[in-house]
Enzyme design. Structure first.
Site, mmCIF file in Angstrom:
data_model
loop_
_atom_site.group_PDB
_atom_site.id
_atom_site.type_symbol
_atom_site.label_atom_id
_atom_site.label_comp_id
_atom_site.label_asym_id
_atom_site.label_seq_id
_atom_site.Cartn_x
_atom_site.Cartn_y
_atom_site.Cartn_z
ATOM 1 N N GLU A 111 42.473 6.957 -83.119
ATOM 2 C CA GLU A 111 42.540 7.244 -81.688
ATOM 3 C C GLU A 111 43.935 7.102 -81.542
ATOM 4 O O GLU A 111 44.962 6.509 -82.188
ATOM 5 C CB GLU A 111 42.017 5.808 -80.988
ATOM 6 C CG GLU A 111 40.672 5.581 -81.365
ATOM 7 C CD GLU A 111 40.111 4.116 -81.025
ATOM 8 O OE1 GLU A 111 40.871 3.558 -80.233
ATOM 9 O OE2 GLU A 111 38.879 3.966 -81.158
ATOM 10 N N CYS A 124 50.933 5.839 -77.562
ATOM 11 C CA CYS A 124 50.449 4.992 -78.540
ATOM 12 C C CYS A 124 49.690 5.566 -79.815
ATOM 13 O O CYS A 124 48.691 6.240 -79.695
ATOM 14 C CB CYS A 124 49.808 3.718 -78.072
ATOM 15 S SG CYS A 124 49.127 2.391 -79.130
ATOM 16 N N CYS A 131 41.809 -0.901 -89.788
ATOM 17 C CA CYS A 131 42.980 -1.951 -90.539
ATOM 18 C C CYS A 131 42.552 -2.959 -91.408
ATOM 19 O O CYS A 131 41.213 -3.538 -91.195
ATOM 20 C CB CYS A 131 43.328 -2.536 -89.056
ATOM 21 S SG CYS A 131 44.909 -3.503 -89.384
ATOM 22 N N CYS A 135 42.434 -9.410 -88.147
ATOM 23 C CA CYS A 135 42.600 -10.363 -87.337
ATOM 24 C C CYS A 135 41.195 -10.383 -86.205
ATOM 25 O O CYS A 135 40.869 -9.468 -85.810
ATOM 26 C CB CYS A 135 43.776 -9.835 -86.066
ATOM 27 S SG CYS A 135 45.396 -9.583 -87.147
ATOM 28 N N CYS A 138 40.906 -8.568 -82.631
ATOM 29 C CA CYS A 138 41.057 -7.000 -82.558
ATOM 30 C C CYS A 138 39.735 -6.134 -82.812
ATOM 31 O O CYS A 138 39.313 -6.319 -84.183
ATOM 32 C CB CYS A 138 42.409 -6.761 -83.518
ATOM 33 S SG CYS A 138 42.592 -4.913 -83.714
ATOM 34 N N GLY A 186 45.711 0.523 -87.277
ATOM 35 C CA GLY A 186 46.167 -0.014 -88.599
ATOM 36 C C GLY A 186 47.452 -0.872 -88.474
ATOM 37 O O GLY A 186 48.173 -1.035 -87.351
ATOM 38 N N GLU A 187 47.940 -1.115 -89.471
ATOM 39 C CA GLU A 187 49.228 -1.876 -89.730
ATOM 40 C C GLU A 187 50.224 -0.722 -90.619
ATOM 41 O O GLU A 187 50.205 -0.511 -91.555
ATOM 42 C CB GLU A 187 49.029 -3.073 -90.775
ATOM 43 C CG GLU A 187 50.411 -3.625 -91.402
ATOM 44 C CD GLU A 187 51.085 -4.297 -90.576
ATOM 45 O OE1 GLU A 187 52.266 -3.752 -90.701
ATOM 46 O OE2 GLU A 187 50.808 -4.926 -89.649
ATOM 47 N N SER A 220 55.267 -1.477 -84.877
ATOM 48 C CA SER A 220 54.793 -2.894 -84.886
ATOM 49 C C SER A 220 54.050 -3.232 -86.375
ATOM 50 O O SER A 220 53.680 -2.418 -87.032
ATOM 51 C CB SER A 220 53.430 -2.794 -84.019
ATOM 52 O OG SER A 220 52.836 -4.284 -83.782
ATOM 53 N N SER A 243 53.860 -8.962 -84.193
ATOM 54 C CA SER A 243 52.472 -9.447 -83.594
ATOM 55 C C SER A 243 52.496 -10.992 -84.148
ATOM 56 O O SER A 243 51.994 -10.894 -84.935
ATOM 57 C CB SER A 243 51.346 -8.429 -83.984
ATOM 58 O OG SER A 243 51.390 -7.238 -83.487
ATOM 59 N N LEU A 244 52.852 -11.810 -83.324
ATOM 60 C CA LEU A 244 52.993 -13.282 -83.662
ATOM 61 C C LEU A 244 51.633 -13.963 -83.314
ATOM 62 O O LEU A 244 51.114 -14.670 -84.239
ATOM 63 C CB LEU A 244 54.358 -14.024 -83.102
ATOM 64 C CG LEU A 244 54.690 -15.150 -83.980
ATOM 65 C CD1 LEU A 244 55.203 -14.909 -85.460
ATOM 66 C CD2 LEU A 244 55.827 -15.917 -83.072
ATOM 67 N N HIS A 245 51.636 -14.014 -82.140
ATOM 68 C CA HIS A 245 50.335 -14.436 -81.503
ATOM 69 C C HIS A 245 50.160 -15.863 -81.266
ATOM 70 O O HIS A 245 49.198 -16.368 -80.360
ATOM 71 C CB HIS A 245 49.284 -13.787 -81.867
ATOM 72 C CG HIS A 245 49.088 -12.396 -81.981
ATOM 73 N ND1 HIS A 245 49.631 -11.582 -80.654
ATOM 74 C CD2 HIS A 245 48.826 -11.445 -82.683
ATOM 75 C CE1 HIS A 245 49.277 -10.169 -81.076
ATOM 76 N NE2 HIS A 245 48.998 -10.137 -82.336
ATOM 77 N N ASN A 322 42.751 -7.590 -74.023
ATOM 78 C CA ASN A 322 41.840 -6.707 -73.391
ATOM 79 C C ASN A 322 40.405 -6.981 -74.332
ATOM 80 O O ASN A 322 40.321 -6.395 -75.418
ATOM 81 C CB ASN A 322 42.238 -5.106 -73.612
ATOM 82 C CG ASN A 322 41.477 -4.050 -72.991
ATOM 83 O OD1 ASN A 322 40.483 -4.411 -72.385
ATOM 84 N ND2 ASN A 322 41.953 -2.958 -73.179
ATOM 85 N N CYS A 365 42.574 -0.970 -79.108
ATOM 86 C CA CYS A 365 42.736 -0.305 -80.394
ATOM 87 C C CYS A 365 41.205 -0.355 -81.144
ATOM 88 O O CYS A 365 41.052 -1.524 -81.365
ATOM 89 C CB CYS A 365 43.853 -0.493 -81.101
ATOM 90 S SG CYS A 365 45.430 -0.206 -80.469
#
Length: 372
Positions: A111, A124, A131, A135, A138, A186-187, A220, A243-245, A322, A365
């Site tokens: 995507e 984006c 991925c 997580c 996600c 993806g990472e 990212s 991406s700490l979160h 989201n 995503c």
């Protein structure tokens, strides 16, 4: 890109998962010259083909009028294999946001999302199909990793968006693609070599690339500390987004499982190394999740750790979650979000809330690919 489609069945044979054939966008200048020589063409064709692809945003050799008709099919087969077919375009926000589901040569689904604002247009993009970071909040992470994307598959998402902007397909009038963020599926740093090559193609001026400023590109990562340090040594000035979160290892071990290998402290040390090498402020991505990571004490701890590790070279980008269908995770209430922002700012750390777009078109995503 074709007209907006609301649905289209995915019909193909059992997929052969793997990278696509070599494409012009996989090659640097020397590689393009070698490839042209292999085809028995004069050396100047390498520059000519690159100008068609990067300058005119043309990916179909049959439409390259300055290429002799007799060699177009040969060039097409050798350097312009079809990378993606658009399966579905979904638009919202009065036509200023468009999400595209792409199908690769092997049936892989990825995507990209193109967002047009009054002063810029941001794309984006995905760097992997799926991925492997797992997580739990996600959609892509829960789907698992299918495969890495090739350099050309990454770059061609950008070329296609630049062409869509030029042709007025998003927002109703011609425009220019100005920003690219590696925040799709993806990472990125887990597909390191191809992502770095793609960033160079995206940012180098024509005929070597698409000419988007490095300062307008964001890469990212969930925090692969050694790869962050390696990326810093590439000498680029793109924005690094981590991406700490959550600021505490106990929760992050669950929210971002790779934290079991590289702790918050190690990630922030690597981020500081990147900031020092690049001279750029690091963006800290923080998806605010109701009753999970939105407590006031976590806002205070986040600000304290960031100030200690990065000083002024940091900005917190709060992301209202989201939610994905059927997920137990939900966005924090607005009063909680406002208090979180207030506390981070009060501690002297820059903090803003990301503009949320595309919720009605499954813009988180991985959602569209999961729906097929």
């Amino acid at each position: 890109m074709g007209p907006i489609m609301t649905s289209l069945p995915l019909v193909f044979d059992a997929p052969r998962r793997g990278l696509p054939p070599r494409h012009l966008a996989d090659l640097d200048s020397a590689g393009r010259k070698a490839a042209v020589a292999e085809l028995g063409l004069p050396a100047f064709r390498a520059d000519q083909l690159a100008r068609q692809y990067y300058g005119r945003l043309q990916s179909d050799a049959a439409q390259m009028s300055d290429l002799p008709a007799a060699v177009r099919e040969t060039v097409s087969e050798a350097l312009f294999p079809t990378l993606f077919t658009a399966v579905r375009h979904l638009s919202c926000d009065e036509g200023t946001t468009r999400k595209t589901l792409w199908r690769a040569h092997d049936g892989t689904l990825i995507e990209s999302v193109l967002m047009r604002y009054p002063d810029r247009a941001t794309l984006c993009i995905s760097s992997q199909a799926g991925c492997g970071m797992a997580c739990p909040f996600c959609a892509t992470g829960q789907a698992g990793l299918d495969r890495n994307l090739s350099t050309a598959e990454i770059v061609d998402q950008v070329r296609a968006a630049a062409a869509a902007m030029r042709d007025g397909e998003v927002g109703g009038s011609p425009g220019r693609l100005s920003n690219v963020v590696f925040m799709g599926m993806g990472e990125p740093l887990a597909n390191y070599k191809r992502v770095v090559a793609a960033v160079r193609r995206i940012t180098e001026p024509a005929p070597d690339g698409l000419g988007i400023s490095q300062r307008s590109v964001t890469v990212s990562t969930v925090g692969l500390a050694p790869a962050i340090r390696k990326f810093a040594d590439e000498g680029m000035t793109v924005t690094l987004a981590v991406s700490l979160h959550t600021p505490d290892d106990e929760l992050r071990d669950t929210l971002v499982p790779v934290n079991n290998r590289w702790s918050v402290a190690e990630v922030l040390q690597a981020a500081r190394y990147y900031a020092d090498k690049s001279g750029r402020r690091v963006s800290i991505e923080y998806a605010l999740i109701r009753d999970i990571n939105d407590q006031p004490w976590r806002a205070d701890l986040l600000a304290k750790k960031l100030k200690a590790a990065l000083g002024a070279l940091v900005h917190v980008n709060l992301i209202p979650l989201n939610p994905t269908p059927g997920s137990a995770w939900d966005a924090s209430p607005k009063p909680v979000e406002r208090e979180f922002v207030r506390r981070v700012r009060a501690a002297g750390v820059s903090c803003t809330v990301r503009d949320t777009r595309g919720q009605e078109i499954a813009a988180a995503c991985g959602q569209l690919a999961a729906e097929g």
